[in-house]
Design a protein around this motif. Sequence first.
Motif, PDB file in Angstrom:
ATOM      1  N   THR A   5      26.915 -78.643 102.368  1.00  0.00           N
ATOM      2  CA  THR A   5      26.956 -79.840 101.536  1.00  0.00           C
ATOM      3  C   THR A   5      27.610 -79.506 100.197  1.00  0.00           C
ATOM      4  OG1 THR A   5      24.957 -80.673 102.580  1.00  0.00           O
ATOM      5  CG2 THR A   5      25.562 -81.650 100.474  1.00  0.00           C
ATOM      6  N   VAL A   6      28.565 -80.345  99.803  1.00  0.00           N
ATOM      7  CA  VAL A   6      29.233 -80.203  98.504  1.00  0.00           C
ATOM      8  C   VAL A   6      29.120 -81.538  97.768  1.00  0.00           C
ATOM      9  CG1 VAL A   6      30.846 -78.417  99.272  1.00  0.00           C
ATOM     10  CG2 VAL A   6      31.505 -80.816  99.473  1.00  0.00           C
ATOM     11  N   GLU A  21      26.298 -73.471  84.844  1.00  0.00           N
ATOM     12  CA  GLU A  21      25.258 -74.412  85.272  1.00  0.00           C
ATOM     13  C   GLU A  21      24.808 -74.176  86.709  1.00  0.00           C
ATOM     14  OE1 GLU A  21      26.551 -78.394  84.447  1.00  0.00           O
ATOM     15  OE2 GLU A  21      26.783 -77.989  82.310  1.00  0.00           O
ATOM     16  N   GLY A  22      25.295 -73.092  87.351  1.00  0.00           N
ATOM     17  CA  GLY A  22      24.843 -72.744  88.697  1.00  0.00           C
ATOM     18  C   GLY A  22      25.621 -73.384  89.817  1.00  0.00           C
ATOM     19  N   ALA A  23      26.857 -73.791  89.547  1.00  0.00           N
ATOM     20  CA  ALA A  23      27.688 -74.396  90.591  1.00  0.00           C
ATOM     21  C   ALA A  23      29.008 -73.623  90.692  1.00  0.00           C
ATOM     22  CB  ALA A  23      27.960 -75.856  90.271  1.00  0.00           C
ATOM     23  N   ALA A  43      25.669 -72.467  93.623  1.00  0.00           N
ATOM     24  CA  ALA A  43      26.062 -71.055  93.612  1.00  0.00           C
ATOM     25  C   ALA A  43      25.350 -70.266  94.707  1.00  0.00           C
ATOM     26  CB  ALA A  43      25.789 -70.446  92.244  1.00  0.00           C
ATOM     27  N   ALA A  44      24.097 -70.586  94.992  1.00  0.00           N
ATOM     28  CA  ALA A  44      23.367 -69.882  96.053  1.00  0.00           C
ATOM     29  C   ALA A  44      24.006 -70.155  97.413  1.00  0.00           C
ATOM     30  CB  ALA A  44      21.899 -70.292  96.055  1.00  0.00           C
ATOM     31  N   ALA A  45      24.420 -71.400  97.642  1.00  0.00           N
ATOM     32  CA  ALA A  45      25.097 -71.744  98.905  1.00  0.00           C
ATOM     33  C   ALA A  45      26.435 -71.017  99.001  1.00  0.00           C
ATOM     34  CB  ALA A  45      25.299 -73.254  98.998  1.00  0.00           C
ATOM     35  N   ALA A  46      27.141 -70.879  97.876  1.00  0.00           N
ATOM     36  CA  ALA A  46      28.425 -70.163  97.861  1.00  0.00           C
ATOM     37  C   ALA A  46      28.217 -68.684  98.175  1.00  0.00           C
ATOM     38  CB  ALA A  46      29.112 -70.341  96.513  1.00  0.00           C
ATOM     39  N   HIS A  86      35.678 -69.452  92.935  1.00  0.00           N
ATOM     40  CA  HIS A  86      36.335 -70.668  93.430  1.00  0.00           C
ATOM     41  C   HIS A  86      36.534 -70.541  94.936  1.00  0.00           C
ATOM     42  CE1 HIS A  86      39.652 -73.494  94.238  1.00  0.00           C
ATOM     43  NE2 HIS A  86      39.144 -74.165  93.224  1.00  0.00           N
ATOM     44  N   ILE A  87      36.432 -71.668  95.643  1.00  0.00           N
ATOM     45  CA  ILE A  87      36.675 -71.671  97.083  1.00  0.00           C
ATOM     46  C   ILE A  87      37.659 -72.785  97.408  1.00  0.00           C
ATOM     47  CG2 ILE A  87      35.677 -71.818  99.383  1.00  0.00           C
ATOM     48  CD1 ILE A  87      32.999 -70.973  98.187  1.00  0.00           C
TER      49      ILE A  87
END
Length: 187
Positions: A5-6, A21-23, A43-46, A86-87
């Motif tokens: 999810t994004v 901010e954790g993103a 950030a955790a999902a990344a 970055h992705i």
Amino acid sequence: METITVQPRAPELKARQLRREGAVPGVIFGAALPASIAVQMDAAAARRLRRTKRVGSKLCLRLGEQSYPVLIRDLDYDSISEETLHIGFQLLDAGRRVNSVADIVLLNQDKVAGVLEKLQMQVAHAAAPQFLLDTVTVDLAGLTAGSKLTVGDIPAFGSANIELLTDPAAIVVRVSEKRRLGTRAEA
């Protein structure tokens, strides 16, 4: 296919602020889109994504009510802090071939009789989305000194649905004889 999810990226925030901010910022691009879509993800999902997937991996992005089948095209991270920066995601269109890379995973390396040289661990190829290869597993059991394995020797790359962009004669692994350390005779 795994779904991540994004959220739409807030245009007023710069990438550095977003990461504080954790993103993690990202972008979805592709010929089928009228314009690229700026996104952000937790950030955790990344971090999880970076541990389990790699450049060339397929997944599905959920943005609101929309789902996008994508290929990870770019995954930038800071090698010192291990922070994902970055992705970049390329939208997969069922009717279009896509260039990608497949990572080669070697099994039974400890059973190789000799010194194993790894020369080509990624193979560039093009295919329709349903035929793209993420990883290809190669069993090395039984390889002896003097053996070599080329890209063309790997059955997964021989499919008519895949166009190799790497030379089929490129050597993936080569096995040479173990050298013994001799003792020097002192004069």
